[in-house]
Enzyme design. Structure first.
Site, PDB file in Angstrom:
ATOM      1  N   ILE A  78      55.439  -8.226   2.227  1.00  0.00           N
ATOM      2  CA  ILE A  78      54.822  -6.910   2.416  1.00  0.00           C
ATOM      3  C   ILE A  78      54.481  -6.237   1.084  1.00  0.00           C
ATOM      4  CG2 ILE A  78      55.801  -6.465   4.684  1.00  0.00           C
ATOM      5  CD1 ILE A  78      58.034  -4.876   3.373  1.00  0.00           C
ATOM      6  N   GLY A  79      54.831  -6.884  -0.040  1.00  0.00           N
ATOM      7  CA  GLY A  79      54.506  -6.302  -1.327  1.00  0.00           C
ATOM      8  C   GLY A  79      54.683  -7.317  -2.442  1.00  0.00           C
ATOM      9  N   LYS A  80      53.864  -7.167  -3.497  1.00  0.00           N
ATOM     10  CA  LYS A  80      53.957  -8.062  -4.651  1.00  0.00           C
ATOM     11  C   LYS A  80      53.873  -7.242  -5.925  1.00  0.00           C
ATOM     12  CE  LYS A  80      51.810 -12.072  -2.379  1.00  0.00           C
ATOM     13  NZ  LYS A  80      50.698 -13.051  -2.427  1.00  0.00           N
ATOM     14  N   GLY A  84      58.154  -9.852  -9.093  1.00  0.00           N
ATOM     15  CA  GLY A  84      58.625 -10.498  -7.876  1.00  0.00           C
ATOM     16  C   GLY A  84      57.889 -10.009  -6.641  1.00  0.00           C
ATOM     17  N   ILE A  85      58.512 -10.204  -5.480  1.00  0.00           N
ATOM     18  CA  ILE A  85      57.881  -9.853  -4.209  1.00  0.00           C
ATOM     19  C   ILE A  85      58.843  -9.031  -3.355  1.00  0.00           C
ATOM     20  CG2 ILE A  85      56.414 -11.911  -4.176  1.00  0.00           C
ATOM     21  CD1 ILE A  85      58.393 -13.143  -2.174  1.00  0.00           C
ATOM     22  N   VAL A  86      58.285  -8.381  -2.338  1.00  0.00           N
ATOM     23  CA  VAL A  86      59.088  -7.675  -1.338  1.00  0.00           C
ATOM     24  C   VAL A  86      58.747  -8.282   0.023  1.00  0.00           C
ATOM     25  CG1 VAL A  86      59.655  -5.474  -0.257  1.00  0.00           C
ATOM     26  CG2 VAL A  86      59.077  -5.547  -2.696  1.00  0.00           C
ATOM     27  N   LYS A 101      63.784  -7.265  -1.655  1.00  0.00           N
ATOM     28  CA  LYS A 101      63.095  -7.297  -2.949  1.00  0.00           C
ATOM     29  C   LYS A 101      63.683  -8.437  -3.764  1.00  0.00           C
ATOM     30  CE  LYS A 101      61.804  -4.223  -6.769  1.00  0.00           C
ATOM     31  NZ  LYS A 101      61.908  -2.823  -7.281  1.00  0.00           N
ATOM     32  N   ASP A 194      58.820   7.155 -12.934  1.00  0.00           N
ATOM     33  CA  ASP A 194      57.643   6.461 -12.407  1.00  0.00           C
ATOM     34  C   ASP A 194      57.286   7.005 -11.026  1.00  0.00           C
ATOM     35  OD1 ASP A 194      55.548   4.698 -12.680  1.00  0.00           O
ATOM     36  OD2 ASP A 194      56.651   2.973 -11.891  1.00  0.00           O
TER      37      ASP A 194
END
Length: 359
Positions: A78-80, A84-86, A101, A194
């Protein structure tokens, strides 16, 4: 028939007891957990889960320490990101969804320190407006962090669909973000560093939560200041860009820019040639430092909203209000009588949760 002889027409059935290995295997799950009735035991400990049809297993809570990488199934990515990735994952016992994550470890010092800070903050943060961390693991060269799954995606995703967010919903969103910042700044002495739309996540209950502490700074006290240069340049405060010391009010500057972007549908600092964009990040940084601070148009927005944004984006951090002070700003409560339903708004706006295809 003579004594001691067998009738050939009679068929005998021999039944041998199962071997210990075959008998024991029926109590093992695919992940190697021994399961007998309500009892589940693996190398991470013991868990009692009701197996009755009428009672579902109780949901796992962040402080339970009952999660195991072997007991979760990966649904999809669902995320990059650069590190790394999620993944969206589901727990085999309870059916709960989590975000996993996965960060590839590196010997590069700055990256390693950032990961360490994120783990420390994740494990200690317990606030309804901060994404909860359940557990962290190290395995085969990667750090895996099991996080609360926010099924609505990010406010960045939402903004792409709705283009602009009306003031009543902005006030409700802002109130939740401020509660998260209040917790980080005043209770945990943490600067996020952030804060941006993609780091504000939403769910189907209408909750808004702060996430991603990979570049956060942990301060020794409420008067502590930092002087490192990390985070997304777009939302960075003037004092940070200039290399001066900064504190928690640098997050307040970012909040002001985020609110303006949500309200107008575009980032507050636009290049002269908007079709071309900024020639470099340094041009954007010069604009933040040298140009007048952005503001909300009094022709388009309420005086309260204009005042709130102005209180966030003062060039001098001493002139900005703190998260605690902003909580009492008139904008925070001016739409309370409307009983704003963020859950319905997120769904009606076409939030990803409405069309999520898990399989």
């Amino acid at each position: 028939m003579k004594k001691g002889t067998l009738n050939p027409n009679i068929k005998l059935k021999l039944s041998l007891p199962p071997s210990d290995e075959v008998y024991f295997a029926k109590f093992l799950t695919q992940s190697g957990t021994f399961m007998d009735g309500d009892l589940l035991v693996n190398r991470d400990g013991v868990r009692v889960v009701s197996q009755s049809e009428s009672e579902a297993p109780p949901p796992i809570k962040p402080l339970d320490n009952q999660l195991n990488l072997a007991d979760i199934d990966t649904i999809k990515v669902i995320g990059k990101g650069s590190s790394g990735i999620v993944q969206l994952v589901q727990h085999k016992w309870t059916g709960q969804f989590f975000a996993l994550k996965v960060i590839q470890m590196t010997i590069e010092e700055n990256a390693r320190k950032a990961i360490a800070k994120e783990l420390i903050i994740n494990q200690s943060a317990q606030c309804p407006n901060v994404v909860m961390c359940y557990q962290s693991f190290y395995d085969n060269g990667a750090i895996s962090i099991i996080l609360e799954y926010m099924d609505g995606g990010s406010l960045s995703d939402l903004l792409k669909k709705v283009k602009t967010i009306p003031e009543p919903y902005l006030a409700a969103i802002c109130k939740q973000v401020l509660k998260g910042l209040l917790y980080l700044h005043h209770e945990k002495h943490i600067i996020h560093r952030d804060l941006k739309p993609s780091n504000l996540l939403i769910n189907h209950r209408g909750e808004v939560k702060i996430t991603d502490f990979g570049v956060s700074a942990i301060l020794a006290s409420t008067s502590g200041q930092a002087n490192t240069f990390v985070g997304t340049y777009n939302y960075m405060s003037p004092e940070r860009i200039s290399g001066r010391q900064y504190g928690s009010k640098s997050d307040i500057w970012s909040l002001g820019l985020v609110l303006l972007e949500f309200a107008t549908g575009q980032f507050p600092y636009s290049p002269l040639e908007q079709d071309v964009g900024w020639a470099s990040v340094y041009e954007l940084m010069e604009a933040v430092v040298d140009q007048p601070q952005p503001c909300a148009s009094s022709d388009q927005f309420s005086p309260e909203f204009c005042s709130f944004v102005s209180s966030c984006v003062q060039k001098d951090p001493n002139d900005r209000l703190s998260a605690n002070e902003l909580m009492t700003h008139p904008f925070m409560n001016m739409y309370d009588d409307l009983h704003v339903d963020l859950s319905a708004y997120f769904k009606n706006a076409g939030s990803p949760l409405a069309t999520l295809n898990l399989w």
